[in-house]
Design a protein around this motif. Structure first.
Motif, PDB file in Angstrom:
ATOM      1  N   TRP A 126      37.467  -6.169 -35.628  1.00 18.85           N
ATOM      2  CA  TRP A 126      36.952  -7.403 -35.024  1.00 18.85           C
ATOM      3  C   TRP A 126      38.055  -8.443 -35.005  1.00 18.85           C
ATOM      4  O   TRP A 126      38.679  -8.719 -36.025  1.00 18.85           O
ATOM      5  CB  TRP A 126      35.751  -7.899 -35.828  1.00 18.85           C
ATOM      6  N   TRP A 127      38.279  -9.007 -33.831  1.00 23.23           N
ATOM      7  CA  TRP A 127      39.194 -10.126 -33.658  1.00 23.23           C
ATOM      8  C   TRP A 127      38.363 -11.372 -33.371  1.00 23.23           C
ATOM      9  O   TRP A 127      37.936 -11.573 -32.237  1.00 23.23           O
ATOM     10  CB  TRP A 127      40.144  -9.897 -32.478  1.00 23.23           C
ATOM     11  N   ALA A 131      42.386 -12.182 -29.641  1.00 21.17           N
ATOM     12  CA  ALA A 131      42.326 -10.736 -29.447  1.00 21.17           C
ATOM     13  C   ALA A 131      43.454 -10.284 -28.522  1.00 21.17           C
ATOM     14  O   ALA A 131      43.890 -11.031 -27.653  1.00 21.17           O
ATOM     15  CB  ALA A 131      40.977 -10.356 -28.843  1.00 21.17           C
ATOM     16  N   PRO A 135      42.508  -4.223 -26.505  1.00 27.76           N
ATOM     17  CA  PRO A 135      42.255  -3.913 -27.918  1.00 27.76           C
ATOM     18  C   PRO A 135      42.408  -2.430 -28.266  1.00 27.76           C
ATOM     19  O   PRO A 135      42.810  -2.105 -29.375  1.00 27.76           O
ATOM     20  CB  PRO A 135      40.810  -4.373 -28.142  1.00 27.76           C
ATOM     21  N   THR A 149      35.600  -8.285 -29.826  1.00 27.99           N
ATOM     22  CA  THR A 149      36.391  -9.498 -29.618  1.00 27.99           C
ATOM     23  C   THR A 149      35.445 -10.658 -29.337  1.00 27.99           C
ATOM     24  O   THR A 149      34.377 -10.472 -28.766  1.00 27.99           O
ATOM     25  CB  THR A 149      37.365  -9.348 -28.428  1.00 27.99           C
ATOM     26  N   THR A 151      35.184 -14.218 -27.346  1.00 24.44           N
ATOM     27  CA  THR A 151      35.884 -14.904 -26.254  1.00 24.44           C
ATOM     28  C   THR A 151      35.661 -16.408 -26.267  1.00 24.44           C
ATOM     29  O   THR A 151      36.192 -17.101 -25.413  1.00 24.44           O
ATOM     30  CB  THR A 151      35.425 -14.354 -24.892  1.00 24.44           C
TER      31      THR A 151
END
Length: 159
Positions: A126-127, A131, A135, A149, A151
């Motif tokens: 998980w970013w 990100a 990915p 991710t 946003t």
């Protein structure tokens, strides 16, 4: 239980996890996944809080990867890994390892994370911020079966 390890290795982190589980009497069974959070220092607290809350429903090993950028060229040549191992109440219902990478090791985070993954458990990366554009092609993302991710913080979220 919280254990701080300075200038350490993945082997020493695994040893601290085993010793911590023995000390508090908690086995490693029942972990449903390994969650790898890739974030910066500024957003680490919020991401870790969200992961700890989620671990109450889905016990997991959470690995928080914080890449620390060195300011001076001299410091960039010094590679170092610091870790904070959290078990018990400090880590929700799972295990948490906060990894701070310095110097050249920042470019090899996948090599640090790989020995800490749970066997036979899916990996989710998980970013919460920043990100990568793709990915799945990111070295950490390539270790995962699922990639998440956010946003909300992106300048161009559709892209």
């Amino acid at each position: 239980m919280k254990t701080d390890l300075t200038d350490t290795t993945a082997g020493k982190i695994n040893k601290a996890l085993v010793q911590g589980r023995r000390a508090i009497g908690t086995p490693a069974v029942g972990m449903v996944l390994t969650l790898v959070i890739v974030t910066d220092e500024e957003n680490a607290y919020d991401a870790l809080k969200a992961a700890n809350d989620a671990s109450r429903e889905h016990p997991s090993r959470t690995l928080v990867v914080i890449k620390r950028v060195s300011r001076s060229p001299r410091d960039r040549t010094k590679s170092r890994l610091d870790a904070e191992v959290r078990l018990g109440v400090e880590a929700g219902t799972g295990e948490t390892v906060v990894l701070r990478l310095y110097g050249e090791v920042v470019n090899h985070a996948d090599s640090v994370v790989l020995p800490l993954l749970l066997p036979d458990a899916p990996v989710v990366v998980w970013w919460p911020v920043n990100a990568p554009l793709d990915p799945a092609k990111d070295p950490l993302g390539a270790l995962a079966q699922r990639r998440v991710t956010d946003t909300y913080a992106a300048e161009t979220p559709v892209r």
